[in-house]
Design a protein around this motif. Structure first.
Motif, mmCIF file in Angstrom:
data_model
loop_
_atom_site.group_PDB
_atom_site.id
_atom_site.type_symbol
_atom_site.label_atom_id
_atom_site.label_comp_id
_atom_site.label_asym_id
_atom_site.label_seq_id
_atom_site.Cartn_x
_atom_site.Cartn_y
_atom_site.Cartn_z
ATOM 1 N N PHE A 24 0.856 -1.185 0.000
ATOM 2 C CA PHE A 24 0.000 0.000 0.000
ATOM 3 C C PHE A 24 0.898 1.243 0.000
ATOM 4 O O PHE A 24 1.578 1.516 0.993
ATOM 5 C CB PHE A 24 -0.882 0.015 1.248
ATOM 6 N N GLY A 90 2.307 -1.565 4.411
ATOM 7 C CA GLY A 90 1.814 -0.229 4.137
ATOM 8 C C GLY A 90 2.819 0.825 4.536
ATOM 9 O O GLY A 90 3.393 0.757 5.629
ATOM 10 N N GLY A 94 -0.322 4.450 3.585
ATOM 11 C CA GLY A 94 -0.621 3.047 3.340
ATOM 12 C C GLY A 94 -0.672 2.205 4.600
ATOM 13 O O GLY A 94 -1.301 1.139 4.606
ATOM 14 N N SER A 95 -0.040 2.683 5.684
ATOM 15 C CA SER A 95 -0.079 1.926 6.939
ATOM 16 C C SER A 95 -1.493 1.875 7.498
ATOM 17 O O SER A 95 -1.995 0.813 7.881
ATOM 18 C CB SER A 95 0.863 2.570 7.968
ATOM 19 N N ALA A 98 -3.688 -0.212 5.177
ATOM 20 C CA ALA A 98 -3.411 -1.646 5.322
ATOM 21 C C ALA A 98 -4.076 -2.204 6.580
ATOM 22 O O ALA A 98 -4.645 -3.304 6.557
ATOM 23 C CB ALA A 98 -1.910 -1.890 5.357
#
Length: 261
Positions: A24, A90, A94-95, A98
């Motif tokens: 991600f 991610g 993105g973390s 995710a």
């Protein structure tokens, strides 16, 4: 597999997929941020990189500015990818995405990802007060240049800014609106590895340990040299860390499918 335009798929070396890594990207980022990863991962691992709408080959599609919608859309695509073990990675924005997709797969489809790798961002319920999407174009470009990363060079080309800044602002609006309370975020069953750069001013290394509050399976912290986009300068070290986990999945899956000799 129904992946549509959401996923950039890199087939497993050897042709047989025994595990998948889903990546991600960061805010303003594209699937190209992970283009070097597939060649560094173990044989048998298929790499799927999420391509957000509103950029590159999806530039004609409207950007998504709401985390719930983004996570729901990605989860719907990944439902068909759960026939083998999944791991998530991610980076920055993105973390959080995710994590949200991981908890949806777990809650709605009974799929627990084997490990959630999160990078350069603290746990969602500890992030406060970002308003970067309100910056002027000049200040926004300056802040992105200061972070470095795989996209930094594109800001040196003014003719590209009309293409780059709208999806970036959309992602930053998404992040600014994503301010969940701890009570709204259940602990997932997947173990978490939180990694970051030792000189990342956007995410102090001490904050990475806060991801432990969002898992029942424990969390570990890995610190690498570098700033917010340490993935770029230390890609080999990061992919080696991820590969060690994926190799365990590949070996376990191989033992299961081979059967008795």
């Amino acid at each position: 597999m129904r992946s549509g335009t959401w996923l950039r798929r890199h087939a497993a070396e050897g042709g047989q997929t025994v595990a998948r890594l889903v990546c991600f990207p960061h805010a303003g980022g594209t699937a190209a941020a992970f283009q070097g990863w597939p060649a560094r991962l173990p044989a048998g691992v298929e790499t799927l990189v999420v391509q957000y709408p509103g950029r590159q080959d999806r530039i004609s599609e409207p950007c998504i500015e709401d985390m719930t919608e983004m996570a729901d859309r990605v989860t719907a695509v990944l439902r068909d990818c759960c026939d083998v073990p999944l791991a998530f990675f991610g980076h920055s924005m993105g973390s959080g995405l995710a994590y949200e997709v991981a908890r949806r797969l777990e809650r709605d489809h009974g799929t627990v990802v084997s490990r959630l790798f999160v990078s350069s961002r603290t746990a969602p319920h500890h992030v406060h007060g970002e308003k970067r999407h309100l910056l002027s174009d000049e200040d926004l470009v300056a802040s992105m240049r200061a972070l470095g990363g795989p996209d930094a060079e594109v800001y040196d080309h003014p003719q590209l800014l009309p293409l780059i800044l709208p999806p970036l602002r959309a992602d930053l609006r998404l992040l600014d609106a994503y301010r969940p309370e701890r009570a709204a975020l259940p602990r997932i069953q997947a173990p978490v590895t939180a990694c970051g750069g030792d000189s990342d001013h956007t995410c102090p290394t001490a904050d990475l340990a806060l991801w432990e509050e969002l898992t029942t399976a424990g969390a570990e912290v890995r610190i690498h040299p570098g700033g917010h986009h340490f993935l770029r300068t230390h890609e080999a070290d990061v992919t080696d860390m991820v590969s060690k986990h994926l190799l365990t999945l590949v070996q376990t899956r191989g033992d299961t499918t081979d059967g008795p000799s």
